[in-house]
Write a protein that holds these residues in place. Structure first.
Motif, short mmCIF file in Angstrom:
data_model
loop_
_atom_site.label_atom_id
_atom_site.label_comp_id
_atom_site.label_asym_id
_atom_site.label_seq_id
_atom_site.Cartn_x
_atom_site.Cartn_y
_atom_site.Cartn_z
N GLY A 14 0.82 -1.20 -0.10
CA GLY A 14 -0.11 0.02 0.11
C GLY A 14 0.80 1.42 0.00
O GLY A 14 0.31 2.40 0.13
N THR A 15 2.00 1.12 0.10
CA THR A 15 3.02 2.26 0.00
C THR A 15 3.79 2.09 -1.27
O THR A 15 3.80 2.94 -2.07
N LEU A 16 4.81 1.20 -1.44
CA LEU A 16 5.68 0.86 -2.32
C LEU A 16 4.97 -0.02 -3.47
O LEU A 16 5.33 0.47 -4.61
N ILE A 17 4.25 -0.85 -2.81
CA ILE A 17 3.53 -1.84 -3.86
C ILE A 17 1.99 -1.80 -3.61
O ILE A 17 1.58 -1.60 -2.54
N ASP A 18 1.39 -1.96 -4.61
CA ASP A 18 -0.01 -2.44 -4.64
C ASP A 18 -0.35 -3.77 -4.76
O ASP A 18 -0.06 -4.67 -5.81
N SER A 19 -0.01 -4.69 -3.56
CA SER A 19 -0.21 -6.06 -3.59
C SER A 19 -1.42 -6.80 -3.64
O SER A 19 -1.65 -8.04 -3.38
N ALA A 20 -2.43 -5.85 -3.21
CA ALA A 20 -3.80 -6.47 -2.85
C ALA A 20 -4.13 -7.45 -3.95
O ALA A 20 -4.76 -8.52 -3.47
N PRO A 21 -4.04 -7.44 -5.28
CA PRO A 21 -4.37 -8.61 -6.12
C PRO A 21 -3.71 -9.83 -5.83
O PRO A 21 -4.38 -10.86 -5.78
N ASP A 22 -2.56 -9.87 -5.63
CA ASP A 22 -1.96 -11.34 -5.30
C ASP A 22 -2.13 -11.82 -3.91
O ASP A 22 -2.52 -13.00 -3.57
N ILE A 23 -2.62 -10.88 -3.00
CA ILE A 23 -2.98 -11.35 -1.70
C ILE A 23 -4.34 -12.13 -1.73
O ILE A 23 -4.92 -13.03 -1.14
N HIS A 24 -5.31 -11.01 -2.59
CA HIS A 24 -6.77 -11.59 -2.87
C HIS A 24 -6.78 -12.99 -3.57
O HIS A 24 -7.57 -13.84 -3.24
N ALA A 25 -5.93 -13.11 -4.56
CA ALA A 25 -5.74 -14.45 -5.31
C ALA A 25 -5.51 -15.48 -4.38
O ALA A 25 -5.88 -16.50 -4.38
N ALA A 26 -4.45 -15.45 -3.31
CA ALA A 26 -3.94 -16.25 -2.72
C ALA A 26 -4.99 -16.70 -1.37
O ALA A 26 -5.46 -18.01 -1.20
N VAL A 27 -5.74 -15.72 -0.88
CA VAL A 27 -6.89 -15.96 -0.35
C VAL A 27 -7.87 -16.93 -0.83
O VAL A 27 -8.24 -17.88 -0.32
N ASN A 28 -8.33 -16.48 -2.11
CA ASN A 28 -9.37 -17.23 -2.77
C ASN A 28 -8.87 -18.60 -3.02
O ASN A 28 -9.80 -19.43 -3.00
N LYS A 29 -7.73 -18.77 -3.45
CA LYS A 29 -7.33 -20.12 -3.51
C LYS A 29 -7.34 -21.09 -2.02
O LYS A 29 -7.59 -22.15 -2.24
N THR A 63 0.98 -8.12 -8.60
CA THR A 63 1.43 -6.84 -7.74
C THR A 63 2.23 -5.76 -8.65
O THR A 63 2.98 -6.30 -9.55
N THR A 64 1.94 -4.55 -8.33
CA THR A 64 2.82 -3.62 -9.20
C THR A 64 3.37 -2.54 -8.30
O THR A 64 2.70 -2.38 -7.07
N LEU A 65 4.47 -2.10 -8.70
CA LEU A 65 5.04 -0.75 -7.91
C LEU A 65 3.98 0.43 -8.22
O LEU A 65 3.37 0.75 -9.35
N TYR A 66 3.85 1.04 -7.28
CA TYR A 66 3.13 2.39 -7.59
C TYR A 66 3.80 3.41 -8.41
O TYR A 66 5.00 3.36 -8.38
N PRO A 67 3.32 4.29 -9.28
CA PRO A 67 3.82 4.91 -10.04
C PRO A 67 4.95 5.96 -9.40
O PRO A 67 4.58 6.63 -8.55
N GLY A 68 6.20 5.98 -10.03
CA GLY A 68 7.00 7.15 -9.20
C GLY A 68 7.97 6.58 -8.49
O GLY A 68 8.91 7.18 -8.02
N VAL A 69 7.76 5.33 -8.05
CA VAL A 69 8.26 4.83 -6.79
C VAL A 69 9.77 4.47 -7.24
O VAL A 69 10.64 5.08 -6.45
N GLU A 70 10.14 4.00 -8.29
CA GLU A 70 11.65 3.68 -8.61
C GLU A 70 12.29 5.17 -8.84
O GLU A 70 13.44 5.08 -8.20
N ASP A 71 11.79 6.00 -9.38
CA ASP A 71 12.41 7.20 -9.64
C ASP A 71 12.67 7.95 -8.29
O ASP A 71 13.77 8.69 -8.32
N ALA A 72 11.97 7.88 -7.38
CA ALA A 72 11.94 8.53 -6.15
C ALA A 72 13.17 7.86 -5.30
O ALA A 72 13.88 8.25 -4.83
N LEU A 73 13.13 6.63 -5.33
CA LEU A 73 13.97 5.85 -5.01
C LEU A 73 15.54 6.00 -5.08
O LEU A 73 16.47 6.32 -4.66
N GLU A 74 15.52 6.37 -6.53
CA GLU A 74 16.93 6.62 -7.21
C GLU A 74 17.44 8.11 -6.84
O GLU A 74 18.53 8.18 -6.69
#
Length: 226
Positions: A16-31, A91-102
């Motif tokens: 929820g900060t660096l990554i939007d991981s909810a879709p993968d967590i959702h998939a694992a819960v439903n499995k 899971t995806t990185l939120y836009p701009g994360v990698e540039d900010a880290l750099e």
């Protein structure tokens, strides 16, 4: 010592900060639920369960499906088996994360991750996105004997980075409480998994919805550190 340069760090939450991981967590819960014919839950529901670690996540899943909490141990094991098999498919990185880290790296910031997600999958995800090298410390939900909002996790990251002070960046009430207890400045990412309908209700020193502005925000907060 007077005149000594203070080493400063940035501590990031992960989900929820660096990554939007909810879709993968959702998939694992439903499995997990599908294995025993217990139905499924929608993405919005699972997203609202994220933040307190996987044990609490499964407690909330069991409650939502009207199941017996005696199944918690078995369901947690099944969930981790599914999730850890490949935690970065959806899971995806939120836009701009990698540039900010750099930019932070180029400015000489020490950086770490403080997350209630287990440390192993956390490191796997950071590596999958090629951003693991930015972080000198990763403390996960199973690294210590406590989870956020206990400040011991954020303080452990700060200590491992050798920092005197830190700015904490997160997306939720849990992160805000952890930062406050650890006596760290807190920047709230408003696009994550917070529960409050009004972000004004979450204690914060700054807020942002776009990582393009985070570098300037952290610079301002860092000037306030002692």
């Amino acid at each position: 010592m007077e005149g000594r340069r203070v080493k400063k760090a940035i501590i990031f939450d992960l989900d929820g900060t660096l990554i939007d991981s909810a879709p993968d967590i959702h998939a694992a819960v439903n499995k997990t639920l599908a294995e025993t014919g217990d139905g499924e839950l929608d993405l919005a529901t699972i997203r609202s369960f994220i933040g307190n670690g996987v044990s609490v996540l499964i407690e909330r899943v069991i409650e939502a499906r009207g199941l017996d909490q005696s199944r918690h141990g078995a369901m947690l094991e099944t969930f981790l088996r599914h999730y850890e098999a490949d935690p970065a498919t959806l899971t995806t990185l939120y836009p701009g994360v990698e540039d900010a880290l750099e930019q932070f790296r180029d400015e000489g910031w020490a950086m770490g991750v403080c997350t209630n997600k287990p440390e192993g999958p956390s490191r796997d995800i950071l590596k999958a996105f090629g951003i693991d090298h930015f972080f000198g410390s990763v403390v996960g939900g199973d690294t210590l004997e406590v989870n956020k909002p206990d400040p011991a996790m954020a303080l452990a990251v700060k200590d491992q980075l050798g920092a005197d002070a830190a700015v904490y960046v997160g997306d939720s009430e849990i992160d805000a409480e952890c930062a406050w207890k650890a006596k760290m400045r807190f920047a709230l990412f408003t696009e994550g998994y917070h529960k409050a309908e009004d972000v004004d209700d979450i204690p914060q020193d700054a807020r942002f919805s776009d990582f393009d502005v985070l570098v300037a925000i952290v610079a301002r907060l860092a000037d306030e550190l002692r």
